[in-house]
Design an enzyme around this catalytic site. Structure first.
Site, PDB file in Angstrom:
ATOM      1  N   LYS A 120       0.824  -1.207   0.000  1.00 49.72           N
ATOM      2  CA  LYS A 120       0.000   0.000   0.000  1.00 49.72           C
ATOM      3  C   LYS A 120       0.856   1.255   0.000  1.00 49.72           C
ATOM      4  CE  LYS A 120      -2.181   3.460   2.131  1.00 49.72           C
ATOM      5  NZ  LYS A 120      -1.647   4.491   3.042  1.00 49.72           N
ATOM      6  N   ASP A 138      -6.272   1.107   0.698  1.00 51.13           N
ATOM      7  CA  ASP A 138      -6.259   1.220   2.152  1.00 51.13           C
ATOM      8  C   ASP A 138      -7.591   0.742   2.697  1.00 51.13           C
ATOM      9  OD1 ASP A 138      -8.193   3.373   1.989  1.00 51.13           O
ATOM     10  OD2 ASP A 138      -6.546   4.516   1.176  1.00 51.13           O
TER      11      ASP A 138
END
Length: 213
Positions: A120, A138
């Site tokens: 991420k 996320d």
DNA sequence: ATCCCGAGGG
DNA sequence: CCCTCTGGAT
């Protein structure tokens, strides 16, 4: 969701989203990397509050190393997970200096080799700092993509690939922010505000909840 | 699967 | 009080 609906979805989000006064603040690629690393399971508001003073003292990996782990902790104590984040940040700075001349590498493998940097975080850096076509998934984006039906997936990677397939490359960076803001203010984790949602008609969950039951 | 871990909201 | 917040490492 069909391409036409995708376009309508993002066109609506673009005009609907509130002023993004709450975004991570950074003045360089290194500060971006550090801020994103620190933002794990923390609000960007709390991260900005800490990095303001931190970056004033340590705007580069070299200066961060000079500050040291204990010094970093003093600045980020108000953020959750501060012990592991301080350790990761310092070790990441060590690697940046030793392997990358103190520069943030434009390379997924190199980024993910840094402590505290997973897929991420690497995706955010690659997209924002280098313009690479990535989509960082996320907690907000994972939830919104699944709840709306925009890009359902059991894992963040599956959602990431679904979004990359559906969103035009040109929109990726903006779409990332729109989805996060939508997730934070409207499509909330606990209590999604479907009655006030402007993309409800494009959304699986919104269409269902809008019906009288 | 579990831990890390403070702040803010409901 | 419980849950969530731009996750990652073990």
């Amino acid at each position: 969701m069909k391409p036409a609906a995708i376009d309508a979805f993002f066109a609506t989000l673009q005009t609907a989203n509130p002023t993004p006064e709450t975004e991570l603040v950074f003045a360089s690629r290194f500060e971006l990397l550090a801020a994103v690393l620190l933002s794990a399971q923390a609000t960007d508001v709390s991260v900005n509050k800490a990095t303001r003073a931190l970056f004033a003292v340590a705007p580069t990996p070299e200066r961060m190393l000079k500050l040291g782990e204990a010094g970093v902790i003093e600045h980020i104590k108000t953020i959750g997970l501060f012990r592991s984040k301080a350790k990761h940040l310092i070790q990441a700075c060590r690697l940046l200096v030793e392997r990358h001349h103190g520069q943030v590498p434009r390379d997924r493998e190199a980024l993910e080799a840094l402590p505290g940097v997973g897929r991420k975080t690497a995706n955010v850096v690659l997209n924002v700092a280098f313009g690479e076509p990535t989509m960082a998934v996320d907690t907000h984006i994972f939830r919104v993509a699944n709840r709306t039906g925009l890009a359902p997936g059991k894992t963040p990677l599956a959602v990431e690939q679904g979004l990359l397939r559906r969103i035009p490359v040109r929109y990726l960076e903006d779409a990332h922010h729109w989805l996060i803001l939508h997730g934070r203010y409207v499509c909330q984790a606990r209590k999604p505000l479907c009655h006030a949602c402007q993309v409800r008609t494009h959304c699986d969950h919104g269409r269902l909840t809008a019906m009288p039951s």
